[in-house]
Design a protein around this motif. Structure first.
Motif, mmCIF file in Angstrom:
data_model
loop_
_atom_site.group_PDB
_atom_site.id
_atom_site.type_symbol
_atom_site.label_atom_id
_atom_site.label_comp_id
_atom_site.label_asym_id
_atom_site.label_seq_id
_atom_site.Cartn_x
_atom_site.Cartn_y
_atom_site.Cartn_z
ATOM 1 N N LYS A 219 4.048 5.399 2.479
ATOM 2 C CA LYS A 219 4.620 6.793 2.412
ATOM 3 C C LYS A 219 4.364 7.568 3.542
ATOM 4 C CE LYS A 219 2.054 10.051 0.072
ATOM 5 N NZ LYS A 219 1.408 10.954 -0.991
ATOM 6 N N ASP B 45 0.259 4.279 -0.037
ATOM 7 C CA ASP B 45 -0.117 5.524 0.886
ATOM 8 C C ASP B 45 0.230 5.235 2.441
ATOM 9 O OD1 ASP B 45 -1.320 7.215 -1.023
ATOM 10 O OD2 ASP B 45 -3.300 5.976 -1.037
ATOM 11 N N ARG B 46 0.207 3.912 2.733
ATOM 12 C CA ARG B 46 0.395 3.690 4.098
ATOM 13 C C ARG B 46 2.020 3.814 4.159
ATOM 14 N NH1 ARG B 46 -0.257 -2.412 6.219
ATOM 15 N NH2 ARG B 46 1.252 -2.801 4.627
ATOM 16 N N ASP C 184 0.739 -1.151 0.066
ATOM 17 C CA ASP C 184 -0.062 -0.019 0.068
ATOM 18 C C ASP C 184 0.946 1.196 -0.013
ATOM 19 O OD1 ASP C 184 -1.418 2.118 1.019
ATOM 20 O OD2 ASP C 184 -2.909 0.838 1.918
ATOM 21 N N ASP D 123 5.112 12.315 -6.095
ATOM 22 C CA ASP D 123 4.129 11.107 -6.063
ATOM 23 C C ASP D 123 3.171 11.375 -7.181
ATOM 24 O OD1 ASP D 123 1.721 9.440 -5.571
ATOM 25 O OD2 ASP D 123 1.746 10.123 -3.519
#
Length: 121
Positions: free
Chosen positions: A19, A16-17, A14, A33
């Motif tokens: 990052k 987002d997690r 994931d 991004d």
């Protein structure tokens, strides 16, 4: 002639997690991004002032999320950084000493193995 290590790919499930962990917990700076293709993003971060960065990848079949081991990060303030990590809920090993450095081991949310070390030289 090769003159530096530019980007290291970290396999994650994931982006987002991951990052959020590398940026908000470890303090990396977000460099990019952006969309690469319909289902792919280029997420790139780096420690402040570092010439080497990481990209959080989901697209390499030969690199499943959590399979990276031994990525070594440097800090000049290991004790303070370990305390800060613990305050953010990150579990680390005990501080260990070796002839080359003092260090702890930890994992990111996917289980990638990281080493945070302080070298005196």
């Amino acid at each position: 002639m090769i003159n530096r290590l530019d980007v290291v790919s970290i396999p994650v499930s994931d982006q987002d997690r991951a990052k959020a962990f590398y940026r908000d917990v470890l303090g990396f700076e977000e460099l990019a991004d952006q969309k690469m293709a319909s289902e792919m993003r280029w997420v790139q971060l780096a420690p402040q002032g570092s010439a080497t960065s990481v990209t959080l990848v989901t697209w390499f079949d030969s690199m499943p999320a959590g399979s990276l081991r031994g990525l070594v990060l440097h800090t000049p303030t290991l004790d303070d950084d370990v305390a800060a990590l613990h305050s953010k809920g990150v579990k680390t090993s005990e501080i260990m000493s070796a002839p080359w450095a003092r260090y702890v081991t930890l994992t990111d949310p996917d289980g990638n193995g990281l080493v945070l070390q302080q070298r005196d030289r």
